[in-house]
Scaffold this motif. Structure first.
Motif, PDB file in Angstrom:
ATOM      1  N   UNK A 197      -1.346 -17.884   6.944  1.00  0.00           N
ATOM      2  CA  UNK A 197      -0.536 -17.935   8.166  1.00  0.00           C
ATOM      3  C   UNK A 197      -1.394 -18.273   9.379  1.00  0.00           C
ATOM      4  N   UNK A 198      -0.825 -19.010  10.281  1.00  0.00           N
ATOM      5  CA  UNK A 198      -1.497 -19.329  11.542  1.00  0.00           C
ATOM      6  C   UNK A 198      -0.467 -19.202  12.662  1.00  0.00           C
ATOM      7  N   UNK A 199      -0.394 -17.997  13.248  1.00  0.00           N
ATOM      8  CA  UNK A 199       0.620 -17.730  14.259  1.00  0.00           C
ATOM      9  C   UNK A 199       0.468 -18.633  15.482  1.00  0.00           C
ATOM     10  N   UNK A 200      -0.758 -19.048  15.777  1.00  0.00           N
ATOM     11  CA  UNK A 200      -0.990 -19.864  16.970  1.00  0.00           C
ATOM     12  C   UNK A 200      -0.303 -21.218  16.856  1.00  0.00           C
ATOM     13  N   UNK A 201      -0.306 -21.782  15.645  1.00  0.00           N
ATOM     14  CA  UNK A 201       0.327 -23.086  15.452  1.00  0.00           C
ATOM     15  C   UNK A 201       1.706 -22.963  14.830  1.00  0.00           C
ATOM     16  N   UNK A 202       2.116 -21.725  14.549  1.00  0.00           N
ATOM     17  CA  UNK A 202       3.447 -21.514  13.998  1.00  0.00           C
ATOM     18  C   UNK A 202       3.569 -21.784  12.524  1.00  0.00           C
ATOM     19  N   UNK A 203       2.451 -21.838  11.797  1.00  0.00           N
ATOM     20  CA  UNK A 203       2.490 -22.042  10.343  1.00  0.00           C
ATOM     21  C   UNK A 203       2.565 -20.671   9.682  1.00  0.00           C
ATOM     22  N   UNK A 204       3.727 -20.320   9.173  1.00  0.00           N
ATOM     23  CA  UNK A 204       3.955 -18.997   8.577  1.00  0.00           C
ATOM     24  C   UNK A 204       4.395 -19.195   7.134  1.00  0.00           C
ATOM     25  N   UNK A 205       3.465 -19.172   6.220  1.00  0.00           N
ATOM     26  CA  UNK A 205       3.803 -19.409   4.805  1.00  0.00           C
ATOM     27  C   UNK A 205       4.171 -18.110   4.087  1.00  0.00           C
ATOM     28  N   UNK A 206       3.718 -16.976   4.611  1.00  0.00           N
ATOM     29  CA  UNK A 206       4.123 -15.678   4.050  1.00  0.00           C
ATOM     30  C   UNK A 206       4.801 -14.907   5.182  1.00  0.00           C
ATOM     31  N   UNK A 207       6.116 -14.809   5.113  1.00  0.00           N
ATOM     32  CA  UNK A 207       6.871 -14.211   6.208  1.00  0.00           C
ATOM     33  C   UNK A 207       7.126 -12.726   6.007  1.00  0.00           C
ATOM     34  N   UNK A 208       7.268 -12.310   4.754  1.00  0.00           N
ATOM     35  CA  UNK A 208       7.711 -10.929   4.487  1.00  0.00           C
ATOM     36  C   UNK A 208       6.568  -9.925   4.544  1.00  0.00           C
ATOM     37  N   UNK A 209       6.935  -8.679   4.799  1.00  0.00           N
ATOM     38  CA  UNK A 209       5.985  -7.570   4.765  1.00  0.00           C
ATOM     39  C   UNK A 209       6.687  -6.341   4.185  1.00  0.00           C
ATOM     40  N   UNK A 210       6.602  -6.175   2.860  1.00  0.00           N
ATOM     41  CA  UNK A 210       7.328  -5.065   2.212  1.00  0.00           C
ATOM     42  C   UNK A 210       6.791  -3.692   2.580  1.00  0.00           C
ATOM     43  N   UNK A 211       5.601  -3.651   3.183  1.00  0.00           N
ATOM     44  CA  UNK A 211       4.997  -2.360   3.513  1.00  0.00           C
ATOM     45  C   UNK A 211       5.536  -1.777   4.820  1.00  0.00           C
ATOM     46  N   UNK A 212       6.453  -2.494   5.466  1.00  0.00           N
ATOM     47  CA  UNK A 212       7.111  -1.932   6.643  1.00  0.00           C
ATOM     48  C   UNK A 212       8.055  -0.814   6.212  1.00  0.00           C
ATOM     49  N   UNK A 213       8.780  -1.048   5.105  1.00  0.00           N
ATOM     50  CA  UNK A 213       9.718  -0.033   4.604  1.00  0.00           C
ATOM     51  C   UNK A 213       9.067   0.880   3.563  1.00  0.00           C
ATOM     52  N   UNK A 214       8.294   0.276   2.661  1.00  0.00           N
ATOM     53  CA  UNK A 214       7.624   1.119   1.670  1.00  0.00           C
ATOM     54  C   UNK A 214       6.362   1.724   2.291  1.00  0.00           C
ATOM     55  N   UNK A 215       6.219   3.026   2.209  1.00  0.00           N
ATOM     56  CA  UNK A 215       5.076   3.713   2.785  1.00  0.00           C
ATOM     57  C   UNK A 215       4.153   4.226   1.678  1.00  0.00           C
ATOM     58  N   UNK A 216       2.894   3.841   1.762  1.00  0.00           N
ATOM     59  CA  UNK A 216       1.895   4.308   0.799  1.00  0.00           C
ATOM     60  C   UNK A 216       1.687   5.807   0.991  1.00  0.00           C
ATOM     61  N   UNK A 217       1.600   6.572  -0.100  1.00  0.00           N
ATOM     62  CA  UNK A 217       1.373   8.025   0.037  1.00  0.00           C
ATOM     63  C   UNK A 217       0.133   8.310   0.875  1.00  0.00           C
ATOM     64  N   UNK A 218       0.222   9.327   1.712  1.00  0.00           N
ATOM     65  CA  UNK A 218      -0.914   9.696   2.553  1.00  0.00           C
ATOM     66  C   UNK A 218      -2.012  10.342   1.712  1.00  0.00           C
ATOM     67  N   UNK A 219      -3.225  10.317   2.246  1.00  0.00           N
ATOM     68  CA  UNK A 219      -4.355  10.929   1.550  1.00  0.00           C
ATOM     69  C   UNK A 219      -4.139  12.432   1.499  1.00  0.00           C
ATOM     70  N   UNK A 220      -4.052  12.997   0.288  1.00  0.00           N
ATOM     71  CA  UNK A 220      -3.826  14.446   0.203  1.00  0.00           C
ATOM     72  C   UNK A 220      -5.069  15.223   0.600  1.00  0.00           C
ATOM     73  N   UNK A 221      -4.860  16.408   1.116  1.00  0.00           N
ATOM     74  CA  UNK A 221      -5.986  17.281   1.437  1.00  0.00           C
ATOM     75  C   UNK A 221      -6.628  17.753   0.128  1.00  0.00           C
ATOM     76  N   UNK A 222      -7.902  17.487  -0.027  1.00  0.00           N
ATOM     77  CA  UNK A 222      -8.594  17.851  -1.264  1.00  0.00           C
ATOM     78  C   UNK A 222      -9.671  18.892  -0.986  1.00  0.00           C
ATOM     79  N   UNK A 223     -10.003  19.587  -2.032  1.00  0.00           N
ATOM     80  CA  UNK A 223     -11.073  20.569  -1.913  1.00  0.00           C
ATOM     81  C   UNK A 223     -12.393  19.842  -1.681  1.00  0.00           C
ATOM     82  N   UNK A 224     -13.159  20.309  -0.700  1.00  0.00           N
ATOM     83  CA  UNK A 224     -14.435  19.686  -0.407  1.00  0.00           C
ATOM     84  C   UNK A 224     -15.382  19.815  -1.606  1.00  0.00           C
TER      85      UNK A 224
END
Length: 426
Positions: A197-224
């Motif tokens: 993608x090149x937003x400056x020239x308007x070339x957008x070959x990948x438009x979608x972003x599935x990670x806007x709705x799907x959220x990756x699990x947060x880093x769980x608190x682990x024992x040190x």
């Protein structure tokens, strides 16, 4: 809304007295041109308007078919057409007219990106390759484009992962495992967007972003993973039978890491010879991502000398002979962690790993020895977070020397008596 028109550029006459027929796309008062495969002479051009004749002109009919298709494709873009410049639209349309697959294959890019990272000497490249392969297992093949990856697909993949057995074979993949796989997919997605993608020239070959709705699990608190002073001492003094060479090496490497302010196994494997009583190297994990190449200099303390002597490289190419004992740094890392489990069982230290040496050094330095967080960070060769200030201040390695000496004195006490005890263990 963009306009599409057949044009002939009068000033682009060829030597054979013909002109190329072009398709002009005008968007937001700017124009871009797509060259066709058709060339015409004056007999097919209107002399007054210098436009392609429409009546009884088979070339006009052929090009008009493309124009109608282009208008249809632009209409499909809907409001997203505003993301494109005239040039960006023409690049998109040229791809569609060429009948190439509409989009970029995720697996072609993903595997290539993983291989690139591996060639750079970064171990994380293997994690990328594993993550792409796991996603391929879920998809059931390699025929998927970035545009096909939606939030709902990722949610199904998340569910699929949680139904898989964990790497250790105990239970299913947890939030941490899902995060490991998904974070690599997201990183590949972001890298592909930077590449195509090149937003400056308007070339957008990948438009979608599935990670806007799907959220990756947060880093769980682990024992040190840090150990107590008593546990560090017990590992150092743990008696290993002579016939258990691998376990003995694992014990020594763990202690060596602690004595060198938490040096990693991979850096120990490639470490060069000492220079004026110091061990200097670029941390392989982060050297490609930092302007200073993650360079660090560690003073050789007396407690380390017996270990240097025992594992000395006879050819003098490196500081230690681990590269002779183990075929690759991966094998070295694996063997050390495997044999540390044996030591953990002997000393009743559950889940003992090599990284506990680094965590323990940092925790003791901060909590027991009162060393500042900034100085602990410097000793661990972490990025300081003071990017601008770093350009003005020369690194003072004596900060690390004092901190390491303070930790070693706190944990092992008198360095001379401890050095003699090390020799007896070796």
């Amino acid at each position: 809304m963009p306009t599409v028109k057949i044009v002939i550029l009068k000033h682009q006459k060829k030597d054979d007295d013909t002109w190329n027929v072009k398709i002009r796309i005008t968007h937001e008062r700017k124009s871009s041109y797509i060259a066709t495969s058709h060339y015409v002479g004056m007999d097919l051009i209107n002399k007054k308007t210098f436009e392609l004749k429409e009546r009884n002109n088979p070339i006009y009919d052929l090009v008009m078919t493309d124009v109608l298709r282009i208008r249809e494709e632009i209409s499909k873009l809907g409001h997203t057409v505003d993301l494109y410049s005239a040039k960006g639209l023409s690049e998109l349309i040229k791809e569609k007219l060429s009948n190439k697959p509409n989009g970029i294959n995720f697996f072609d890019f993903g595997y290539a990106y993983a291989d690139k990272i591996i060639k750079e000497g970064r171990r994380v490249g293997e994690n990328y390759r594993i993550a792409v392969h796991k996603f391929e297992e879920f998809i059931g093949g390699r025929n998927i484009l970035f545009s096909d990856i939606t939030s709902s697909l990722l949610m199904k993949y998340d569910e699929y992962l949680r139904g898989q057995r964990s790497k250790c074979g105990i239970g299913n993949i947890s939030d941490s495992g899902v995060r490991l796989y998904m974070s690599k997919i997201q990183a590949i997605f972001n890298q592909a967007k930077l590449t195509y993608n090149d937003e400056e020239t308007g070339i957008i070959r990948i438009q979608n972003n599935p990670f806007v709705k799907y959220k990756i699990p947060k880093i769980p608190m682990t024992r040190k993973k840090s150990l107590s002073v008593e546990q560090i001492r017990s590992i150092k003094s743990c008696r290993i039978p002579d016939n258990m060479t691998g376990v003995l090496v694992a014990r020594d490497v763990f202690v060596m890491s602690f004595l060198m302010a938490g040096m990693n196994t991979v850096d120990m494997y490639y470490l060069g010879e000492a220079v004026d009583g110091r061990l200097e190297y670029e941390r392989r994990k982060t050297r490609t991502r930092r302007a200073d190449k993650a360079f660090i200099s560690i003073k050789i303390e007396p407690e380390l000398l017996p270990y240097i002597e025992r594992y000395k490289d006879s050819l003098g190419d490196r500081a230690f002979n681990f590269f002779v004992r183990y075929a690759t740094h991966k094998q070295f890392v694996h063997k050390v962690n495997t044999h540390l489990k044996t030591i953990g069982s002997i000393l009743e230290i559950p889940d003992l790993t090599f990284y506990a040496a680094r965590h323990s050094w940092a925790t003791i330095a901060r909590n027991e020895c009162g060393i500042s967080m900034d100085d602990v960070s410097m000793c661990l060769n972490h990025k300081s977070g003071h990017d601008v200030t770093d350009t003005y201040i020369r690194k003072d390695w004596s900060v690390i020397d004092r901190a390491n000496r303070k930790v070693l004195d706190y944990v092992f006490g008198d360095s001379i008596s401890n050095t003699s005890s090390i020799n007896s263990d070796l």
